[in-house]
Design an enzyme around this catalytic site. Structure first.
Site, short mmCIF file in Angstrom:
data_model
loop_
_atom_site.label_atom_id
_atom_site.label_comp_id
_atom_site.label_asym_id
_atom_site.label_seq_id
_atom_site.Cartn_x
_atom_site.Cartn_y
_atom_site.Cartn_z
N SER A 252 0.86 -1.33 -0.15
CA SER A 252 -0.12 0.01 -0.09
C SER A 252 0.89 1.14 -0.06
O SER A 252 1.99 0.93 0.10
CB SER A 252 -0.85 -0.06 1.20
OG SER A 252 -0.18 0.10 2.47
N LYS A 253 0.12 2.40 0.13
CA LYS A 253 1.05 3.75 -0.04
C LYS A 253 1.81 3.84 1.10
O LYS A 253 2.82 4.31 1.22
CB LYS A 253 0.14 4.89 0.15
CG LYS A 253 -0.72 5.28 -1.31
CD LYS A 253 -1.18 6.78 -1.34
CE LYS A 253 -2.08 6.93 -2.39
NZ LYS A 253 -0.96 6.61 -3.79
N ARG A 254 1.41 3.15 2.26
CA ARG A 254 2.31 3.27 3.45
C ARG A 254 3.85 2.66 3.28
O ARG A 254 4.44 2.98 3.94
CB ARG A 254 1.63 2.30 4.42
CG ARG A 254 2.01 1.86 5.68
CD ARG A 254 1.06 1.21 6.77
NE ARG A 254 0.15 0.08 6.14
CZ ARG A 254 0.74 -1.03 6.23
NH1 ARG A 254 1.79 -1.32 7.02
NH2 ARG A 254 0.24 -2.18 5.55
N HIS A 255 3.85 1.56 2.33
CA HIS A 255 5.21 1.21 2.09
C HIS A 255 5.82 2.01 1.10
O HIS A 255 6.98 1.54 0.49
CB HIS A 255 4.97 -0.16 1.51
CG HIS A 255 4.35 -1.36 2.28
ND1 HIS A 255 2.98 -1.48 2.19
CD2 HIS A 255 4.83 -1.84 3.50
CE1 HIS A 255 2.72 -2.52 3.27
NE2 HIS A 255 3.59 -2.38 4.10
N GLY A 256 5.28 3.21 0.68
CA GLY A 256 5.94 3.95 -0.27
C GLY A 256 5.51 3.62 -1.96
O GLY A 256 6.07 4.09 -2.76
#
Ligand code: GLU
Length: 492
Positions: A252-256
């Site tokens: 997800s976005k959280r992982h960049g």
């Protein structure tokens, strides 16, 4: 057999890298086989449409170099390629399924369905439609529909037995029919659900291989039943695994992770992202990592995809981007740098940029950057009309912190020597500054850093002597002089 594969995104926003990887593999397989890759827009969920998505989907594919043979913009023999324009086909199929008792109208209201779910929860039964409207005689159902009562159409799943199908990567999979409820195929707004649209379109559009994310795997037995009830051959299914973030959670976005166009905007090279995504769960030989588009196409076989989830490693992508940047021909890279600098340099820098200067910078920075935006930070001082001297503390650094008087004296010596130089080129500048260091007893590294800070305003730059050559003699001497003033003024 000519293979036909498709990318079938829903226009609900920018394609994410995980989603586009399925498209990439479908494209690579179609190209490997000399088949067809087509684009179909799945806009049957009218509540989730995001304006502009289709353009952004097309832009993402184009940027990555995934060209399509048929699609909304180019047409093709099986059009239209937008599902909201294919409603007749879904209606026709629904009519046939109703007539053959493979489907029925369901008049349950949202409140009915909620009450059903509640009762199932209380009785600790698995959730799912209980099939009550299946019992309504067809004539009665038709009359109610004709009278204007709202309804959906559900597929009548067999209650017993099993459904078996083959996934190209996983082999045969068998589901128990009793666990699969009667799912909706046509919604009350007359639009099909994904299930029906898939079974109708992938037949009518002659898809040979359905490549899609494995979140669809549990729906596949339903689709197989639908294909059979419609009298359509079942396509070859290839369910692609999810991509994980480094922490083992779904990417997800959280992982960049970003959308394809965000990678484009952040200065990644399309060939690098293409390469990176192609091997995120596939490899020609288990080892090779750097692969050109053509090498991927030549080696790609869809049955070689790895079933277990791949991990998205942003650092590897950065590394790969650096590899591609360094591998580019210098004039080509210079063009890329020029476009990036035009985009990123402050508005007061006069455009178009001096291409000769960009060409001179290219060999100096190509080994030092992995991502395009890093270029600007390294070389912006070459384009600025003026560079202010850094503050005194920064100029002194560690080397001169305890001998602050030595710094302006060293600069004076450098200015005098540089001023007397005949030729202003990197080799002469280097020789000159080394001689100054030897005469004054300064460590060469300390003197060079002082000059770097004075001339460029920063600690990290392309090589110093080449940078000074590009800045020019007058500006270099001027900036050195002003740095010496800063050091003296603050000391005084
Ligand atoms: N529109 C579906 C999605 O975006 C496509 C799935 C498929 O490729 O069949 O998930």
């Amino acid at each position: 057999m000519t293979v036909r594969l498709r990318y079938a995104p829903s226009p609900t926003g920018d394609p994410h890298v995980g989603n586009i990887r399925s498209a990439l593999w479908a494209w690579a397989f179609a190209r490997h086989e000399g088949g067809v890759f087509y684009l179909r827009i799945e806009d049957t969920d009218q509540t989730r449409l995001v304006p502009g998505s289709i353009e952004r989907i097309e832009a993402s594919l184009r940027w990555l170099g995934l060209d399509w043979d048929e699609g909304p913009d180019v047409g093709g023999p099986y059009g239209p390629y937008v599902q909201s324009q294919r409603l007749d086909g879904y209606r026709e199929a629904t009519g046939r399924l109703l007539a053959s008792d493979n489907a029925y109208r369901c008049f349950c209201t949202p409140a009915d369905l909620e009450a059903m779910r509640e009762a199932q929860r209380a009785a600790k039964q698995p959730p799912g439609y209980d099939g009550r409207c299946r019992l309504i005689p067809a004539a009665e159902a038709e009359a109610r529909a004709a009278a204007g009562e709202s309804f959906v159409v559900r597929f009548a799943m067999p209650r017993e037995g099993t459904t078996t199908f083959t996934d190209l990567l996983r082999g045969e999979i068998t589901y128990e029919n009793r666990l699969l409820d009667d799912f909706v195929i046509l919604k009350s707004d007359g639009f099909p659900t994904y299930h029906l649209a898939h079974a109708v379109d992938d037949h009518l559009m002659a898809t040979t291989h359905v490549t899609r994310g494995d979140e669809w795997l549990p729906s596949a037995p339903r689709h197989v039943r639908l294909f059979e009830a419609l009298g359509h051959p079942v396509p070859i299914y290839v369910h692609t695994p999810v991509i994980l973030g480094p922490d083992g959670g779904k990417l997800s976005k959280r992982h960049g992770a970003k959308s394809v166009l965000e990678y484009a905007e952040d200065g990644y090279l399309p060939d690098a992202l293409f390469n990176f995504l192609s091997i995120l769960g596939w490899s020609p030989d288990g080892a090779t990592e750097i692969l050109s588009r053509q090498q991927v196409v030549d080696a790609f076989d869809i049955k070689d995809l790895v079933v277990h989830p791949a991990v998205f490693d942003t650092q590897k992508l950065e590394w790969m981007n650096g590899v591609y940047m360094r591998a580019m021909a210098e004039d080509e890279l210079s063009e890329v740098f020029a476009r990036e600098l035009e985009r990123a340099l402050p508005a007061d820098v006069v455009r178009p940029l001096d291409r000769a200067l960009v060409a001179a910078i290219t060999p100096l920075v190509r080994e030092r950057v992995k991502l395009l935006p890093e270029v600007t930070a390294l070389v912006d001082f070459l384009f600025a009309s003026d560079v202010a001297a850094p503050p005194r503390d920064q100029l002194l650094g560690k080397a001169y912190r305890n001998r602050a008087d030595a710094a302006p004296a060293a600069i004076d010596a450098a200015v005098a020597a540089l001023d007397a130089l005949e030729a202003w080129d990197a080799a002469a500048i280097e020789e000159c500054l080394r001689a100054v260091a030897a005469q004054t007893g300064e460590k060469p590294g300390d003197l060079f850093m002082l000059c770097r800070l004075a001339v460029t305003g920063k600690n990290v730059t392309p090589p110093l002597f080449e940078s000074m050559e590009l800045v020019g003699r007058d500006a270099s001497l001027d900036r050195l002089g002003r740095a010496a003033e800063v050091l003296r003024a603050a000391a005084g």
